[in-house]
Design a protein around this motif. Structure first.
Motif, mmCIF file in Angstrom:
data_model
loop_
_atom_site.group_PDB
_atom_site.id
_atom_site.type_symbol
_atom_site.label_atom_id
_atom_site.label_comp_id
_atom_site.label_asym_id
_atom_site.label_seq_id
_atom_site.Cartn_x
_atom_site.Cartn_y
_atom_site.Cartn_z
ATOM 1 N N ARG A 161 -0.561 5.621 -14.061
ATOM 2 C CA ARG A 161 -1.583 5.691 -13.013
ATOM 3 C C ARG A 161 -2.963 5.437 -13.621
ATOM 4 O O ARG A 161 -3.787 4.716 -13.070
ATOM 5 N N GLU A 189 0.826 -1.212 0.000
ATOM 6 C CA GLU A 189 0.000 0.000 0.000
ATOM 7 C C GLU A 189 0.860 1.262 0.000
ATOM 8 O O GLU A 189 1.771 1.397 0.812
ATOM 9 N N GLY A 190 0.605 2.165 -0.959
ATOM 10 C CA GLY A 190 1.219 3.480 -0.922
ATOM 11 C C GLY A 190 2.672 3.548 -1.348
ATOM 12 O O GLY A 190 3.319 4.583 -1.216
ATOM 13 N N GLU A 191 3.225 2.475 -1.854
ATOM 14 C CA GLU A 191 4.613 2.531 -2.332
ATOM 15 C C GLU A 191 4.620 3.023 -3.780
ATOM 16 O O GLU A 191 3.578 3.119 -4.420
ATOM 17 N N THR A 192 5.840 3.336 -4.272
ATOM 18 C CA THR A 192 5.906 3.849 -5.636
ATOM 19 C C THR A 192 6.521 2.819 -6.571
ATOM 20 O O THR A 192 7.598 2.294 -6.310
ATOM 21 N N HIS A 235 8.132 2.090 -10.174
ATOM 22 C CA HIS A 235 8.736 2.672 -11.372
ATOM 23 C C HIS A 235 8.936 1.538 -12.354
ATOM 24 O O HIS A 235 9.516 0.516 -11.984
ATOM 25 N N SER A 286 5.630 5.858 -13.440
ATOM 26 C CA SER A 286 5.463 5.422 -12.059
ATOM 27 C C SER A 286 4.033 5.627 -11.577
ATOM 28 O O SER A 286 3.262 6.374 -12.184
ATOM 29 N N PHE A 287 3.676 4.931 -10.504
ATOM 30 C CA PHE A 287 2.370 5.124 -9.863
ATOM 31 C C PHE A 287 2.442 4.621 -8.430
ATOM 32 O O PHE A 287 3.338 3.858 -8.070
ATOM 33 N N LYS A 288 1.487 5.074 -7.632
ATOM 34 C CA LYS A 288 1.398 4.626 -6.231
ATOM 35 C C LYS A 288 0.688 3.284 -6.201
ATOM 36 O O LYS A 288 -0.400 3.136 -6.745
ATOM 37 N N THR A 289 1.301 2.317 -5.555
ATOM 38 C CA THR A 289 0.722 0.972 -5.575
ATOM 39 C C THR A 289 -0.275 0.750 -4.438
ATOM 40 O O THR A 289 -0.318 1.503 -3.459
ATOM 41 N N LYS A 290 -1.066 -0.319 -4.610
ATOM 42 C CA LYS A 290 -1.939 -0.803 -3.534
ATOM 43 C C LYS A 290 -1.502 -2.213 -3.187
ATOM 44 O O LYS A 290 -0.738 -2.825 -3.923
#
Lengths: 686, 486
Positions: free
Chosen positions: A159, A16-19, A21, A193-197
């Motif tokens: 994203r 959760e909330g990691e980035t 790339h 890149s995007f913020k992961t869940k």
């Protein structure tokens, strides 16, 4: 496999909330895990080959979640696998390239779409269109429309792509309809890149098994259910999808102060539209545009309420829709008329080209014309004109066989045979061997689809006085060539010659494993042999040749051309893909050398003083390392042949020189590294 | 603060398998680590099989924290006039980029290697089909805002690395990227394997682009003998080496009548005469293949290090023609006539792999070279001299009418080269042109005749099947083609 994702797949574990790339395809895979997918599969093909590679390399991670992974036998097999979501609330995803993959998958897709799904079913389509494509130029849109499958075309931003995967599953479930996610070539390979869940374990999986089979006669594609299914598509599923898309705001409207204008674009083209507007001074670097934009991240179904709302009170709009037919533009026109939004002038294919990729340049020109800035196009035209004047025509550089490719010698042999028996009709097939149709070989008269080489020869052979030849790769063989070609030829008692390129991998797509690959990952069955399959089907004439022995290959081909044997003659051209071979060899050789062990390095060469610069050898090879250089003889002008670094010593040059009786200039050099005492002694004699 | 108006755009043109993707990864890593929003994309697909391919990157030159959560919209495709850095790993690919409008005088820095990797269509031509490199360099002068052009392949080889490292260095050194040298080097180091070699290549490219060290000199153009004096000197030496003093004297007698006339004609005749008289028969090939200088050259070409023995294996496939060529004239003639009649000229070729570097192999090949004194009595010698005399006669006759016409007739000697079928084809083409355009011209005007001969000669070099020449002459060109080969 050509590219390993062993290290990169670690990104699939991000929480959760990691980035994240990385590349588009890997992001899609992560999105599948975040969506709680229960099974995945597909068939390799650019630009989504790497997705299959990622899935295979990520088996450990997927196993942990109880996800089933399958390298399907074909796109049809992959699409059929989605049938698991018809009766059970399981999310599934498969991937293949469009449109050829979708063509193969159509039967299963139609049935899947008619039956409808309980669990979300997602098809990740690599839209192989435009620059870098390797197939016929068609669009996927028609498949979505004819089978009623929703089509997502997200903005090419990781994203957004990830969000559309997640929403896609929900849309599929909300409307009982499978969903296609279309990714253009560059979007598949885009780095971002995007913020992961957190990954979600599927509700039903290999770890939490299905207990009771579900039976619902309404889900069977047999009349009378099929009539009800069609009605259900229109009465229930379509409105449900439209409602979902509106409520979730899957499409995006970007406001702008020039309200009398508007651009409607496919999501995948949004960035190109913004860039064009920036270049014309109508948008900033962050996408704030003076011209309002309606970005369709869902291109099927269209949402009439949104479109009429966007267009109302405008003087004109521009539809930016890549490819043809112009399904969206025509639908928009009809929609506006039906909703009595009659004052809007709809532009599209009048300002933009009907066919071809919508590159930055194409979109720029179209939008410049729409905004009455056609003068902005002038500098581009002038620049290109000047470059053309300065440079003239440049030599084309299409893809070709790799250095040392085992398929090249087979075509050299065919050239040698042609010089003897005259031109030969060759039915080509899909695979690296299709490069035979390019210079220097120019061999192959038609190509009709993957594995369909022999089938496409069915009505050719009977019409020829002498025999014709068909090509097929081992990939095509397992994909469908075994049935559509070989079984069909035997069954119909046809004559013919089939050459099967047994290089051991699905090489053109990135050397993925095939049933008959020489070695297998632990999760694949070993030793599925083409030879036994041929025997089982009853092919009575099968010969195996070593590809690099050009003379022997030519002889076998000639024998097949002239034998009295009636029926299918199969020549298995055996030679392992050189990419894979070198990948295995290189570390072994490096190890040997570092241990001080005797190692022989082979390289071929041309004697520059006996080469007369006719280049017959090149016309029989085309190997990247067999090239030309300035003639060292000051009395001569034509360049001489030379073998440059990178030669893997396959020996084709020498074999060709022999088989075609070319010239005495070729030599084979064996460099003995870490020589033994004996080697040194022998070398001292001269 | 003021934010940049647009991203820095970088387009990389490369050939499949050259590591363009790795370079794109380095750039992406360096940009991301520097805090800039960046995006890279590519079209790998089937183009990676040795074809031309591209990678495209956009880097927004403002740190993410300055953007207050705003995100630039980055494009996936380049557009003409909108490229800041155009990188090409090979010269014609730089040309292609210019052709597509990706190099513009107002904006683009062109960074390209000047070496050539010839495309199949260039190298498969029967004469010289190479694209003129000078045109690309000249176009760059007109079209690029700035350009860094040097032979990066040789620099990469020197540094023991691949070209992408040098290109990356040149990019960083040219100062057009918003990335520091350290950030770029860190990206290379982070990628692991081969990093040290890559860093060497990077440093070399960087220094040259930053003008801290000179670019490696371009290879000197090939030495071509164009002056008559030089040609004569080379020719005499060659023929002494080929046969003996007497043979060289014969050359000088033959060229004498041309020396007082048109200089260009004399040079052309002198050059072709020397090459023709030193025709490649098995004695000559055996001689050249067994010289010490040849073994040295092979060692050099295959990159053998000191102390590494090199075994050389020659691919020879002599047949009836080669055998007949060393027979006495009357015997050779009968044998070839018999074989031609039966269509068996190529039927008895014996494929041999001779280990010329071994004592036995060496002696076997060298023994053929020892037949040199016998050559003037051989069948092939007689055939060649007869045709040479005929050609010289035709050139002299044409020279009496017009030097330009004589030049075109002389140039036809260029068609005769090679071995076996190639040689037969060349000779047939030569004879066909002599028959249809030299001896029986369809025009009395020497200029028109010269043009017709040139056209026919060019047609003869257009395709190996003689289709173009047949079409030009209005009748097919026939030569004996092998029937049984395998």
């Amino acid at each position: 496999m050509e590219r390993s994702f062993k290290q990169e797949v670690a990104k699939l574990k991000l929480g959760e909330g990691e980035t994240f790339h990385g590349e588009g395809i890997l992001a899609v895979t992560k999105a599948l895990l975040q969506s709680g997918v229960a099974y995945v599969g597909g068939y390799q093909g650019a630009p989504v080959s790497h997705m299959m590679d990622v899935l295979n390399d990520a088996r450990d991670i997927l196993d942990e979640l109880g996800i089933h992974v399958e390298s399907n036998a074909s796109e049809a097999g992959a699409a059929a696998m989605l049938g698991a979501s018809i009766n059970y609330p399981m999310r599934g995803a498969v991937t293949f390239k469009s449109t050829v993959g979708t063509n193969v998958a159509s039967d299963a897709l139609s049935n899947l779409a008619s039956a409808g799904v309980l669990g979300g079913a997602l098809i990740v389509l690599g839209e192989d269109y435009g620059e870098g494509s390797s197939i016929i130029q068609e669009r996927s849109h028609a498949f979505a429309m004819k089978s009623q499958i929703w089509l997502l075309d997200p903005r090419p931003n990781l994203r957004k792509i990830v969000e559309m995967v997640e929403q896609g599953f929900e849309l599929s479930e909300a409307s009982s309809t499978p969903v296609m996610l279309e990714l253009r070539i560059r979007a598949c390979h885009v780095q971002g890149s995007f913020k992961t869940k957190r990954n979600q374990a599927p509700r039903l999986s290999k770890r939490t098994l299905i207990e009771n089979p579900a039976f619902d006669p309404g889900r069977i594609c047999l009349p009378p259910a099929t009539y009800a299914q069609e009605k259900h598509k229109i009465d229930v599923r379509w409105p449900a999808a439209v409602r979902f898309i509106r409520e979730r705001k899957l499409n995006e409207t970007f406001a702008g102060d020039m309200r009398e204008l508007g651009i409607l674009c496919q999501g995948g083209l949004y960035n190109a539209v913004i860039r064009a507007l920036q270049q014309l001074g109508f948008a900033d670097a962050f996408g704030a545009s003076r011209v309002p934009i309606y970005c369709m991240n869902v291109t099927y179904p269209l949402i009439p309420e949104e479109i009429t709302e966007f267009c109302r009170d405008k003087a004109s709009v521009l539809v930016v829709e890549e490819g043809q037919p112009a399904y969206i533009e025509e639908a928009v026109l009809a929609m506006l008329r039906r909703h009595e939004v009659d004052d809007v002038k709809v532009h599209g294919k009048d300002l933009l080209p009907m066919a071809g990729e919508y590159t930055g340049e194409v979109v720029f020109k179209g939008i410049a014309r729409y905004l009455n800035h056609a003068s902005a196009i002038e500098p581009i035209i002038t620049l290109k004109k000047k470059a053309a004047e300065l440079l003239g025509g440049l030599p084309q550089r299409p893809p070709g066989f790799c250095v040392g490719c085992p398929e090249r010698p087979v075509f050299s042999a065919m050239k040698v045979l042609e010089s003897e028996v005259g031109k030969i009709h060759m039915s080509a097939d899909i695979g690296c061997h299709l490069f035979s149709t390019l210079p220097p070989f120019d061999l192959g008269n038609t190509v009709l689809g993957y594995g369909l080489g022999l089938a496409s020869n069915s009505a050719i052979q009977p019409m020829f006085g002498r025999r014709t030849i068909t090509m097929m790769g081992d990939g095509g063989f397992w994909h469908n060539g075994l049935t559509s070609g070989i079984a069909n030829t035997v069954f119909n008692k046809n004559d013919g010659i089939l050459v099967i390129m047994k290089n051991g991998y699905s090489s053109a797509t990135g050397t993925q494993e095939l049933p008959s690959s020489p070695q297998h990952s632990a999760h694949k069955a070993p030793d599925m042999s083409m030879e036994r399959a041929l025997e089982g089907i009853g092919v009575g004439w099968v010969k195996t040749v070593d590809n690099y022995k050009v003379g022997a290959v030519a002889k076998t081909l000639k024998e097949a051309m002239t034998t009295d044997y009636k029926g299918l003659k199969v020549i298995i051209a055996d030679g392992e893909c050189q990419l894979e071979r070198q990948r295995k060899l290189r570390p072994l050789v490096a190890k040997q050398l570092s241990e001080g062990k005797r190692t022989v390095r082979v390289k071929y060469g041309v004697d520059e003083d006996t080469c007369t610069g006719d280049h017959s050898c090149i016309r029989l090879s085309g190997c990247p390392t067999l090239t030309i250089k300035d003639n060292p003889d000051p009395l001569r002008t034509d360049p001489v042949a030379t073998v440059i670094d990178g030669c893997v010593g396959c020996g084709l040059c020498g074999e060709n020189a022999h088989a075609a009786v070319l010239c005495p200039s070729f030599y084979r050099a064996e460099v003995i590294q870490n020589p033994s005492l004996w080697d040194r002694l022998v070398s001292k004699i001269l | 603060m003021n934010l940049p108006e647009r991203p820095i755009t970088v387009l990389i043109a490369a050939l499949g398998g050259e590591g363009g993707g790795v370079m794109a990864d380095w750039l992406m890593e360096a940009a991301t680590a520097s805090g800039y929003p960046a995006q890279a994309t590519s079209i790998p697909g089937v183009a990676q099989r040795t074809g031309a391919t591209t990678y495209y990157l956009e880097i927004f030159p403002a740190k993410k924290e300055q953007l207050n959560g705003k995100e630039p919209v980055l494009s996936l495709t380049p557009s003409p006039g909108n490229v800041d850095v155009m990188v090409a790993s090979e010269l014609v690919e730089a040309g292609r980029a210019m052709h597509n409008g990706f190099v513009s005088p107002g904006r683009t820095t062109l960074i390209a290697s000047t070496h050539r990797i010839y495309a199949t269509v260039e190298k498969m031509q029967m004469a010289d089909g190479r694209f003129d490199s000078a045109r690309v360099v000249e176009a760059a002068r007109h079209l690029a805002k700035a350009s860094v052009l040097f032979d990066m392949r040789s620099l990469a080889q020197e540094s023991g690395t691949v070209i992408n490292a040098v290109l990356f260095g040149a990019m960083a050194g040219s100062g057009v990227l918003p990335l520091s040298r350290e950030a770029c080097e860190r990206a290379i180091r982070g990628a692991g394997r081969g990093a040290e070699a890559s860093l060497r290549g990077f440093a070399a490219g960087y220094d040259i682009a930053a003008r801290a060290r000179p670019a490696p000199a371009e290879p000197a153009p090939p030495r071509r003998a164009t002056e008559l004096k030089e040609i004569l000197a080379l020719a005499v030496d060659r023929l002494k080496d080929y046969q003996d003093e007497r043979y060289a004297d014969l050359y000088q007698q033959r060229i004498k009548p041309f020396l007082g006339g048109d200089a260009k004609l004399a040079a052309t005749v002198a050059r072709h005469l020397a090459l023709w008289m030193a025709y490649e028969d098995i004695i000559r090939v055996a001689d050249l293949k067994t010289r010490a200088s040849r073994f040295e050259r092979v060692r050099r070409e295959v990159g053998a290090k000191d102390g590494e023995p090199v075994v050389v294996i020659d691919y020879l496939k002599p047949g009836i023609e080669e055998f007949a060529s060393v027979l006495p004239r009357f015997l050779g003639k009968r044998l070839v006539a018999w074989a031609e009649r039966r269509g068996r000229l190529d039927a008895y070729n014996v494929g041999m792999h001779i280990k010329t570097s071994s004592l036995f192999g060496y002696l076997l090949v060298r023994s053929l070279a020892w037949m040199k004194p016998w050559r003037p009595r051989s069948y092939r010698y007689g055939e060649e001299q007869q045709l040479i005399e005929r050609w010289l006669g035709l050139v002299a006759e044409a020279a009496r009418r017009d030097a330009g016409l004589a030049f075109e007739v002389a140039e036809c000697a260029r068609l005769i080269k090679g071995y076996g079928e190639t040689h037969r084809r060349g000779k047939a083409n030569f004879l066909a042109i002599v028959d249809a355009r030299v001896e029986n011209p369809d025009t009395a005007d020497p200029r028109a005749q010269a043009a017709a001969i040139r056209k026919a000669r060019e047609a003869a070099l257009a395709d190996p099947e003689g289709k173009a020449l047949g079409a030009t002459l209005g009748k097919p060109v026939v030569w004996l083609r092998p029937l049984a080969r395998s």
